[in-house]
Enzyme design. Structure first.
Site, PDB file in Angstrom:
ATOM      1  N   HIS A 159      -2.834   2.438   2.808  1.00 25.27           N
ATOM      2  CA  HIS A 159      -2.535   2.129   1.401  1.00 25.27           C
ATOM      3  C   HIS A 159      -1.756   3.267   0.753  1.00 25.27           C
ATOM      4  O   HIS A 159      -0.755   3.056   0.079  1.00 25.27           O
ATOM      5  CB  HIS A 159      -3.872   1.887   0.679  1.00 25.27           C
ATOM      6  CG  HIS A 159      -3.747   1.477  -0.743  1.00 25.27           C
ATOM      7  ND1 HIS A 159      -4.830   1.103  -1.497  1.00 25.27           N
ATOM      8  CD2 HIS A 159      -2.673   1.388  -1.575  1.00 25.27           C
ATOM      9  CE1 HIS A 159      -4.416   0.794  -2.727  1.00 25.27           C
ATOM     10  NE2 HIS A 159      -3.124   0.969  -2.789  1.00 25.27           N
ATOM     11  N   HIS A 164      -7.149  -0.059   4.409  1.00 25.88           N
ATOM     12  CA  HIS A 164      -7.796   0.389   3.174  1.00 25.88           C
ATOM     13  C   HIS A 164      -9.197   0.891   3.501  1.00 25.88           C
ATOM     14  O   HIS A 164      -9.685   0.743   4.622  1.00 25.88           O
ATOM     15  CB  HIS A 164      -7.969  -0.785   2.203  1.00 25.88           C
ATOM     16  CG  HIS A 164      -6.709  -1.392   1.730  1.00 25.88           C
ATOM     17  ND1 HIS A 164      -6.093  -1.023   0.572  1.00 25.88           N
ATOM     18  CD2 HIS A 164      -5.944  -2.377   2.262  1.00 25.88           C
ATOM     19  CE1 HIS A 164      -4.998  -1.754   0.395  1.00 25.88           C
ATOM     20  NE2 HIS A 164      -4.885  -2.578   1.412  1.00 25.88           N
ATOM     21  N   LYS A 172      -3.521   7.331  -4.575  1.00 26.14           N
ATOM     22  CA  LYS A 172      -4.900   7.113  -4.154  1.00 26.14           C
ATOM     23  C   LYS A 172      -5.088   7.792  -2.808  1.00 26.14           C
ATOM     24  O   LYS A 172      -4.109   8.039  -2.105  1.00 26.14           O
ATOM     25  CB  LYS A 172      -5.161   5.610  -3.949  1.00 26.14           C
ATOM     26  CG  LYS A 172      -5.253   4.790  -5.216  1.00 26.14           C
ATOM     27  CD  LYS A 172      -5.292   3.312  -4.861  1.00 26.14           C
ATOM     28  CE  LYS A 172      -5.364   2.463  -6.111  1.00 26.14           C
ATOM     29  NZ  LYS A 172      -6.667   1.910  -6.374  1.00 26.14           N
ATOM     30  N   TYR A 178      -8.970  -8.341   0.317  1.00 27.60           N
ATOM     31  CA  TYR A 178      -8.683  -7.994   1.711  1.00 27.60           C
ATOM     32  C   TYR A 178      -8.849  -9.213   2.619  1.00 27.60           C
ATOM     33  O   TYR A 178      -9.692 -10.071   2.381  1.00 27.60           O
ATOM     34  CB  TYR A 178      -9.638  -6.902   2.203  1.00 27.60           C
ATOM     35  CG  TYR A 178      -9.728  -5.697   1.288  1.00 27.60           C
ATOM     36  CD1 TYR A 178      -8.597  -4.951   0.966  1.00 27.60           C
ATOM     37  CD2 TYR A 178     -10.948  -5.302   0.754  1.00 27.60           C
ATOM     38  CE1 TYR A 178      -8.683  -3.841   0.139  1.00 27.60           C
ATOM     39  CE2 TYR A 178     -11.046  -4.193  -0.079  1.00 27.60           C
ATOM     40  CZ  TYR A 178      -9.910  -3.466  -0.390  1.00 27.60           C
ATOM     41  OH  TYR A 178     -10.011  -2.375  -1.210  1.00 27.60           O
ATOM     42  N   CYS A 199      -6.943   6.343  -0.483  1.00 31.26           N
ATOM     43  CA  CYS A 199      -7.199   5.193   0.404  1.00 31.26           C
ATOM     44  C   CYS A 199      -6.185   5.132   1.535  1.00 31.26           C
ATOM     45  O   CYS A 199      -4.990   5.143   1.263  1.00 31.26           O
ATOM     46  CB  CYS A 199      -7.144   3.915  -0.441  1.00 31.26           C
ATOM     47  SG  CYS A 199      -7.429   2.407   0.475  1.00 31.26           S
TER      48      CYS A 199
HETATM   49 ZN   LIG Z   1      -6.616   0.628  -0.642  1.00 30.78          ZN
END
Ligand SMILES: [Zn+2]
Length: 147
Positions: free
Chosen positions: A120, A13, A128, A43, A130
């Site tokens: 991710h 991420h 996203k 995380y 990410c």
């Molecule tokens: Zn992420």
């Protein structure tokens, strides 16, 4: 807090912060996640701009990083990922972060031999950017297991 029974994914991420925000770390991210009403940082690891690796949520616990994929994932967050001026997604990680990420993923893939490495955004249905870089070619080049 729930123990994680399986580890099928090592998920990369980003913090979605700008490169100039050099001091962001686990403490800040924990605060943001508390503000979302979560019990703890989502995380398991945070890699600061300096390359320092900080522990987040206890490694043996279920984290919070990808909806529907937390019971079998370890989550690593690189600090950065947004352009300083435009705030748009940008691969802007430091050489220290790349070195730290490689070392950490190497350790984790040895600890969890069934796990595959991905970003991710590589999970189906995720809309996203990410972690703001393409994890597959990076992981493949380094010989890490990919999906
Ligand atoms: Zn992420």
């Amino acid at each position: 807090m729930i123990s994680r029974l399986r580890t099928n994914w090592i998920v990369i991420h980003c913090s979605a912060t700008r490169a100039i925000q050099i001091n962001i770390g686990a403490k800040d991210i924990r605060l943001w996640h508390h503000q979302k009403g979560w019990t703890d940082i989502g995380y398991h690891y945070v890699i600061k701009r300096s390359g320092a690796v900080e522990k987040g949520r206890e490694l043996g616990l279920v984290g919070a990083g990808v909806e529907g994929h937390n019971t079998d994932s370890v989550h690593i967050c690189l600090v950065g990922g947004l352009n300083d001026d435009t705030w748009k997604p940008e691969n802007n990680y430091t050489s220290q972060q790349w070195a730290a990420l490689q070392k950490l993923v190497s350790t984790l893939t040895k600890k969890y031999p069934a796990a595959k490495v991905l970003g991710h955004r590589d999970f189906a249905g995720v809309k996203k950017a990410c972690p703001c870089f393409n994890v597959r070619p990076w992981a493949k080049k380094l010989g890490f297991p990919i999906y």
